[in-house]
Write an enzyme that holds these catalytic residues in place. Structure first.
Site, PDB file in Angstrom:
ATOM      1  N   ASP A 205       0.815  -1.220   0.000  1.00 53.93           N
ATOM      2  CA  ASP A 205       0.000   0.000   0.000  1.00 53.93           C
ATOM      3  C   ASP A 205       0.851   1.274   0.000  1.00 53.93           C
ATOM      4  O   ASP A 205       1.971   1.280   0.508  1.00 53.93           O
ATOM      5  CB  ASP A 205      -0.925  -0.020   1.231  1.00 53.93           C
ATOM      6  CG  ASP A 205      -2.066   0.978   1.106  1.00 53.93           C
ATOM      7  OD1 ASP A 205      -2.379   1.408  -0.019  1.00 53.93           O
ATOM      8  OD2 ASP A 205      -2.643   1.322   2.156  1.00 53.93           O
TER       9      ASP A 205
ATOM     10  N   ARG B  49      -0.026   7.685  -2.857  1.00 50.17           N
ATOM     11  CA  ARG B  49       0.566   8.800  -2.102  1.00 50.17           C
ATOM     12  C   ARG B  49       2.008   9.059  -2.513  1.00 50.17           C
ATOM     13  O   ARG B  49       2.451  10.199  -2.598  1.00 50.17           O
ATOM     14  CB  ARG B  49       0.489   8.512  -0.591  1.00 50.17           C
ATOM     15  CG  ARG B  49      -0.876   8.839  -0.008  1.00 50.17           C
ATOM     16  CD  ARG B  49      -1.074   8.193   1.334  1.00 50.17           C
ATOM     17  NE  ARG B  49      -1.440   6.788   1.183  1.00 50.17           N
ATOM     18  CZ  ARG B  49      -1.634   5.956   2.188  1.00 50.17           C
ATOM     19  NH1 ARG B  49      -1.470   6.387   3.440  1.00 50.17           N
ATOM     20  NH2 ARG B  49      -1.987   4.703   1.968  1.00 50.17           N
TER      21      ARG B  49
ATOM     22  N   HIS C  59       2.284   3.003  -8.889  1.00 51.72           N
ATOM     23  CA  HIS C  59       2.106   1.555  -9.072  1.00 51.72           C
ATOM     24  C   HIS C  59       3.297   0.976  -9.820  1.00 51.72           C
ATOM     25  O   HIS C  59       3.809  -0.082  -9.496  1.00 51.72           O
ATOM     26  CB  HIS C  59       0.819   1.263  -9.840  1.00 51.72           C
ATOM     27  CG  HIS C  59      -0.417   1.739  -9.133  1.00 51.72           C
ATOM     28  ND1 HIS C  59      -0.648   1.504  -7.797  1.00 51.72           N
ATOM     29  CD2 HIS C  59      -1.493   2.450  -9.571  1.00 51.72           C
ATOM     30  CE1 HIS C  59      -1.814   2.030  -7.452  1.00 51.72           C
ATOM     31  NE2 HIS C  59      -2.343   2.611  -8.506  1.00 51.72           N
TER      32      HIS C  59
ATOM     33  N   LEU D 195      11.190 -20.612  -3.677  1.00 51.09           N
ATOM     34  CA  LEU D 195      10.321 -19.642  -3.002  1.00 51.09           C
ATOM     35  C   LEU D 195       9.002 -19.620  -3.755  1.00 51.09           C
ATOM     36  O   LEU D 195       8.987 -19.603  -4.979  1.00 51.09           O
ATOM     37  CB  LEU D 195      10.975 -18.240  -3.054  1.00 51.09           C
ATOM     38  CG  LEU D 195      10.092 -17.034  -2.733  1.00 51.09           C
ATOM     39  CD1 LEU D 195       9.727 -17.014  -1.242  1.00 51.09           C
ATOM     40  CD2 LEU D 195      10.802 -15.719  -3.103  1.00 51.09           C
TER      41      LEU D 195
ATOM     42  N   ARG E 260      -4.959  -1.300   9.110  1.00 53.07           N
ATOM     43  CA  ARG E 260      -6.130  -2.176   8.912  1.00 53.07           C
ATOM     44  C   ARG E 260      -5.777  -3.294   7.948  1.00 53.07           C
ATOM     45  O   ARG E 260      -4.743  -3.281   7.303  1.00 53.07           O
ATOM     46  CB  ARG E 260      -7.334  -1.362   8.417  1.00 53.07           C
ATOM     47  CG  ARG E 260      -7.081  -0.618   7.132  1.00 53.07           C
ATOM     48  CD  ARG E 260      -8.330   0.080   6.598  1.00 53.07           C
ATOM     49  NE  ARG E 260      -7.945   0.968   5.503  1.00 53.07           N
ATOM     50  CZ  ARG E 260      -7.665   2.270   5.638  1.00 53.07           C
ATOM     51  NH1 ARG E 260      -7.790   2.858   6.812  1.00 53.07           N
ATOM     52  NH2 ARG E 260      -7.275   2.995   4.598  1.00 53.07           N
TER      53      ARG E 260
HETATM   54  C1  IPE Z   1      -5.297  -2.736  -0.018  1.00 54.62           C
HETATM   55  O1  IPE Z   1      -5.005  -1.400  -0.176  1.00 54.62           O
HETATM   56  C2  IPE Z   1      -5.273  -3.446  -1.348  1.00 54.62           C
HETATM   57  C3  IPE Z   1      -3.958  -3.614  -1.966  1.00 54.62           C
HETATM   58  C4  IPE Z   1      -2.822  -3.161  -1.495  1.00 54.62           C
HETATM   59  C5  IPE Z   1      -3.926  -4.370  -3.189  1.00 54.62           C
HETATM   60  P1  IPE Z   1      -6.167  -0.314  -0.369  1.00 54.62           P
HETATM   61  O2  IPE Z   1      -5.487   0.992  -0.531  1.00 54.62           O
HETATM   62  O3  IPE Z   1      -7.066  -0.746  -1.463  1.00 54.62           O
HETATM   63  O4  IPE Z   1      -6.962  -0.411   1.011  1.00 54.62           O
HETATM   64  P2  IPE Z   1      -7.825   0.704   1.745  1.00 54.62           P
HETATM   65  O5  IPE Z   1      -8.818   1.220   0.761  1.00 54.62           O
HETATM   66  O6  IPE Z   1      -6.865   1.754   2.203  1.00 54.62           O
HETATM   67  O7  IPE Z   1      -8.429  -0.007   2.919  1.00 54.62           O
HETATM   68  C1  IPE Z   2      -1.704   0.195  -3.266  1.00 51.85           C
HETATM   69  O1  IPE Z   2      -1.454   1.557  -3.340  1.00 51.85           O
HETATM   70  C2  IPE Z   2      -1.894  -0.414  -4.624  1.00 51.85           C
HETATM   71  C3  IPE Z   2      -3.248  -0.931  -4.860  1.00 51.85           C
HETATM   72  C4  IPE Z   2      -4.234  -0.842  -4.041  1.00 51.85           C
HETATM   73  C5  IPE Z   2      -3.483  -1.595  -6.113  1.00 51.85           C
HETATM   74  P1  IPE Z   2      -2.636   2.609  -3.336  1.00 51.85           P
HETATM   75  O2  IPE Z   2      -3.017   2.888  -4.744  1.00 51.85           O
HETATM   76  O3  IPE Z   2      -3.746   2.169  -2.455  1.00 51.85           O
HETATM   77  O4  IPE Z   2      -1.901   3.868  -2.711  1.00 51.85           O
HETATM   78  P2  IPE Z   2      -2.530   4.891  -1.683  1.00 51.85           P
HETATM   79  O5  IPE Z   2      -3.020   4.121  -0.520  1.00 51.85           O
HETATM   80  O6  IPE Z   2      -3.639   5.596  -2.398  1.00 51.85           O
HETATM   81  O7  IPE Z   2      -1.399   5.791  -1.347  1.00 51.85           O
HETATM   82 MG    MG Z   3      -4.143   2.399  -0.500  1.00 48.26          MG
END
Ligand code: IPE
Ligand code: IPE
Ligand code: MG
Length: 245
Positions: free
Chosen positions: A20, A24, A37, A131, A194
């Protein structure tokens, strides 16, 4: 070359990561979210190499959740393109390194091109055993429990299983994580505290490790720190700590 490993001592057998913070990371640089990404793929590379070098046997990566479809269409399609790009680019090296690629979640419902790539990667690496890297794709922990329950119900309906034989082991065998040990350590970078519908059944006794680092900045040093922290924890699984003396 020193590899900045966690030093002598046990390593978790199975590490799971909620990758995650990509959005940001990009926003802070004034870049589109997709750039975050893309940058996250480099973190995957480094973490896989470290897991392999340090003797971690299973790595599960939360790559795309069942809820991520709610994102704007162009972000979803950038993620889908990146999945294909990642597999095309990394498969030869994963192969060389003896990495077995697995997929969990409703990945068969991905668009045909993505589904075919994932299927091919799983097939091509089937006999690798250094792995196992499980990509959670179109994954939701609740959905995984629903799917396993349905599979159990079908067996009962077909007369192959009696309701009284449904126990934790039966459930476990029908989950898409069957054959992998439950995660010992779950890592979530980005500062969120979470679970976001990841591995709900499997994390019953997993140790959690959270950090503020954003996924595209995450490197083996962060993994090492998590492992060192993990080693200090006492896991008793509901029992009392072992008495000394
Ligand atoms: C969880 O991250 C899903 C992945 C990293 C693939 P999200 O960014 O989607 O989760 P929330 O919305 O913050 O809970
Ligand atoms: C996690 O990064 C990647 C996926 C959920 C696919 P985010 O895209 O959720 O990044 P933030 O949480 O918005 O920074
Ligand atoms: Mg996220």
């Amino acid at each position: 070359m020193p590899d900045a490993g966690p030093g002598p001592g046990p390593v978790p057998e199975h590490v799971a990561i909620i990758m995650d913070g990509n959005g940001r990371w990009a926003q802070r640089r004034g870049l589109p979210r997709a750039a975050g990404h893309r940058a996250g793929a480099e973190s995957i590379r480094d973490v896989i190499k470290a897991c392999r070098a340090w003797g971690i046997r299973y790595l599960t990566l939360y790559t795309f959740s069942t809820e991520n479809w709610k994102r704007p269409r162009d972000e979803v399609s950038a993620l889908m393109d990146l999945l294909v790009e990642y597999l095309d680019r990394e498969l030869p090296e994963l192969q060389r390194e003896g990495v077995q690629v697995r997929a969990i979640g409703r990945w068969r419902d991905l668009p045909p091109r993505q589904r075919a790539k994932v299927e091919a990667a799983v097939e091509a690496t089937r006999s690798n055993d250094r792995l196992t890297v499980a990509f959670a794709l179109n994954y939701g922990g609740r959905q995984a429990i629903v799917d396993a329950s349905r599979a159990l119900a079908e067996e009962v309906a077909a007369g192959r299983l009696r309701p009284q034989d449904i126990d934790e082991e039966a459930m476990r065998r029908h989950l898409d994580t069957a054959g992998m040990p439950y995660p010992d350590l779950l890592i979530r970078p980005s500062g969120e505290l979470r679970i976001s519908n990841f591995l709900l059944w499997e994390v019953a006794y997993t140790e959690f490790w959270f950090a503020r680092v954003l996924w595209p900045d995450f490197r083996r040093e962060n993994l090492r720190e998590a492992i060192e922290d993990f080693r200090k924890r006492r896991r008793t699984f509901g029992a009392l700590p072992e008495q000394s003396g």
